[in-house]
Design an enzyme around this catalytic site. Structure first.
Site, short mmCIF file in Angstrom:
data_model
loop_
_atom_site.label_atom_id
_atom_site.label_comp_id
_atom_site.label_asym_id
_atom_site.label_seq_id
_atom_site.Cartn_x
_atom_site.Cartn_y
_atom_site.Cartn_z
N HIS A 1 -52.00 -19.95 6.22
CA HIS A 1 -50.98 -19.57 6.81
C HIS A 1 -49.73 -18.70 6.44
O HIS A 1 -48.97 -19.38 5.63
CB HIS A 1 -50.38 -20.33 7.97
CG HIS A 1 -49.63 -20.10 9.18
ND1 HIS A 1 -49.98 -19.11 9.92
CD2 HIS A 1 -48.42 -19.38 9.24
CE1 HIS A 1 -49.55 -18.59 10.67
NE2 HIS A 1 -48.16 -19.15 10.52
N SER B 1 -46.98 -14.60 11.38
CA SER B 1 -46.85 -15.60 12.32
C SER B 1 -46.75 -15.03 13.54
O SER B 1 -46.98 -14.49 14.45
CB SER B 1 -46.13 -16.83 11.31
OG SER B 1 -46.57 -18.17 12.69
N ASP C 1 -56.57 -20.94 7.46
CA ASP C 1 -55.04 -21.34 8.46
C ASP C 1 -55.37 -22.18 10.21
O ASP C 1 -55.68 -21.87 10.45
CB ASP C 1 -54.51 -19.74 8.81
CG ASP C 1 -53.79 -19.67 9.72
OD1 ASP C 1 -52.85 -21.21 9.80
OD2 ASP C 1 -53.18 -18.76 9.86
#
Length: 639
Positions: free
Chosen positions: A613, A496, A581
């Site tokens: 994600h 991330s 995602d």
């Protein structure tokens, strides 16, 4: 929760646990016989044997998750007889969470392929009557209040009417009928009920300013009580058990968040409940049975407790005597507070779960979570600190491999996601996996991390790829200067925001690292901001202040977007991405891979079509860490 919250040093003056001790070990050398064996990658990343134990309200049963068909499913066990039954049948995706609704039903949540549009399901404890309470495509649902005293209803939140905001619905469990009880006018980002399940508090934003709204009864209109800039915190945690006072987390007029009581009818802050001089405090412990606030939890180098209540303090003391040297957390109790589930863990073990009977003062082991991992073969995680190039104290954690001298080690630095988050002490599968392969692992709470006060958090504003990245760089160079890290064998890896930091490290400090790994990381800040999920839209202006405005700060965003400088990437790169995602779209990874290849450089690219994600499915985790392990072995010389 804000968008940036979800994306999960000339320098060196001090460290919390002095590395002098490591340096001494390095000078004297280590007995190579103490080097642990290279353990299978799967041992670090396979599903736990069992976990997430939860007591039924009547204290007679335990619900928990364990693998079935390689997916984490919910089981129920009768405590007296030991009889056990699986009550969910997930085969495509793990059950993401669950809780008891009364003592004869389970509520659980699940999404599809990582899209994070969670559905709410209800099942009986025989597993024969599972129903989707929110059967709507493209809708994200959550439980606002399980209404413990009302066996036939729950309050749910959904963005069914408007994908950008969440309305509140009363769900009749017998029929699944949904009745909207509050319509979001378009600016409410959170709701709060009192202990009778009445919707009396809301939290709203105009994009930059946040306001606390209140009504004495559900018949009244909401009125604005307190408005602050989003850079300040005044957030409701819960009602007191009299349903009159609120407990709030506030840093108004101060740097660190502290807990206060607040009288909403008088619109006045009352008493300071607890503060800490060094870190934020925003988590309460309470007793539903006795209707009292019993303590707070906060994190310095490790999780810490402060108790106001003698009974709760004695319970903690009793449990810690059973497990000296380990972290002990009460994870739940039955309604009578006779039985408690207890989690015991450390930095070298995922630990296990126990059932404690307060009446008989007896402890029953329920399970080891990962019994195949031996604590003696895991590496300790040490809290450290260093000074950044501009004088900030940066906290973090260092994991050093066992059985080898702590000199000239390959190093992997792992910036955390968020970036409005922080790393914490405890068992970390990635750190242990890499340490077992012979690498030192550095995790840093760079500026912009949360938990250290608003000044430290705000020091990260518009510093993606700049001072935030410098803090990471400074930590790496600090370890090189101490002789612990080999300057020719440094890698940066993250997920991330940490994936962005890995790309930024490869782009803006190309001579520092030998290789980089980006896991669901953004590469183009312009397209990242354009493609946020609809339910993050209320936070857009905040994100512009935290990251940068695509028009007003165009030059800044151009300068910090790795994809626009891909020609500078000279080191081997590995990129991994989930196709579904919703936070960091696949296009973010597609762009950087295409740009690097266009510049004539090789990049390893892994895409999983059934992930979002981060990779939840066990086989996908195995593929990722197998590839990453081989990649780091090739470029860092890991064993």
């Amino acid at each position: 929760m804000k968008f940036a919250d979800l994306l999960t040093l000339g320098f060196v003056l001090s460290c919390v646990l002095p590395l002098a001790s490591t340096a001494c070990a390095a000078e004297s050398g280590e007995d190579s016989s103490s080097v642990p064996p290279v353990l299978p990658m799967e041992d670090f990343f396979r599903n736990p044997e069992v976990g997430a134990f939860s007591l039924s309200p009547d204290g007679a049963k335990l619900a928990f998750v364990k693998p079935w068909e390689r997916r984490m499913n919910v089981y129920v066990r009768d405590i007296e007889t030991g009889a056990e039954k699986r009550v969910t049948s997930a085969t495509e995706r793990d059950i993401a969470g669950f809780f008891w609704k009364g003592s004869d039903r389970i509520v659980y949540i699940q999404d599809k392929g990582g899209d994070e549009n969670f559905h709410i399901y209800l099942t009986d404890i025989e597993g024969k009557a599972s129903r989707d309470l929110t059967p709507f495509d493209g809708v994200r649902a959550g439980v606002l209040d399980d209404l413990e005293e009302d066996p036939e209803h729950m309050l749910l939140e959904m963005n069914r009417r408007n994908p950008e905001v969440f309305d509140v619905y009363r769900c009749e469990l017998a029929t699944g009928e949904l009745t909207q009880i509050a319509e979001n006018p378009g600016n409410i980002t959170g709701w709060l009920t009192d202990h009778d399940g009445r919707l009396r508090v809301a939290y709203e934003t105009d994009g930059v300013n946040s306001s606390l709204l209140y009504r004495p009864t559900e018949k009244d209109e909401f009125k604005t009580l307190v408005t602050t800039n989003f850079k300040d915190s005044f957030f409701p945690l819960m009602f007191g058990y009299d349903n009159k006072l609120l407990y709030v987390a506030s840093n108004l007029g101060r740097d660190k968040i502290a807990v206060y009581t607040f009288d909403p009818d008088a619109n006045k802050t009352r008493d300071l409940v607890f503060e800490h001089p060094d870190v934020d405090v925003a988590s309460l412990i309470s007793s539903k049975k006795r209707k009292v606030i019993t303590g707070v939890v906060y994190t310095t180098d490790k999780s810490r407790y402060h108790f106001f209540d003698k009974d709760r303090r004695e319970l903690q003391d009793t449990l810690e005597k059973f497990f000296p040297g380990y972290e002990v957390a009460v994870t739940g109790m039955d309604d009578d507070e006779r039985r408690a589930t207890v989690r015991v863990y450390g930095d070298r073990t995922r630990g296990g779960s126990y059932l404690f009977d307060r009446q008989s003062n007896s402890l029953t082991k329920l399970a080891d979570h990962s019994p195949w991992l031996k604590e003696t073969e895991m590496a300790p995680m040490e809290p450290i600190q260093y000074t950044s190039r501009d004088g900030l104290t940066i906290h973090g954690y260092l994991t050093l491999p066992l059985g080898v001298a702590s000199r000239d080690l390959p190093l992997v630095v792992i910036p955390h996601g968020g970036p409005s988050a922080r790393d914490e002490w405890g068992f970390d599968s990635e750190a242990q996996f890499l340490a077992n392969r012979g690498a030192a692992v550095l995790q840093v709470n760079f500026r912009g991390s949360t938990g250290y006060g608003k000044k430290f958090w705000q020091a990260g504003f518009k510093q993606w790829g700049r001072a935030m990245q410098d803090d990471v760089t400074d930590g790496v160079e600090w370890l090189v200067k101490q002789g612990i890290a080999d300057p020719k064998r440094l890698a940066i890896y993250g997920g991330s925001y940490g994936g962005y930091a890995a790309l930024a490290g490869a782009t803006f400090t190309p001579d520092l690292y030998a290789c980089a790994v980006s896991y669901v990381g953004p590469s183009n800040i312009f397209t990242l901001l354009e493609s946020i999920p609809p339910y993050w839209e209320p936070y857009r202006e905040m994100e512009y202040e935290e990251i940068g405005h695509p028009v007003k700060d165009k030059e800044l965003l151009e300068s910090i977007s790795p994809v626009l400088h891909a020609d500078k990437i000279r080191i081997p790169l590995f990129v991994a991405q989930g196709a579904n995602d919703p936070r960091v779209k696949k296009a973010e990874s597609d762009q950087i891979v295409e740009a690097v290849r266009k510049a004539g450089k090789d990049v390893v690219y892994m895409v999983k079509d059934n992930e979002g994600h981060g990779f939840r499915n066990e086989e996908n985790r195995f593929d990722f860490y197998r590839e990453m392990g081989g990649f780091l072995k090739k470029h860092l010389g890991l064993r």
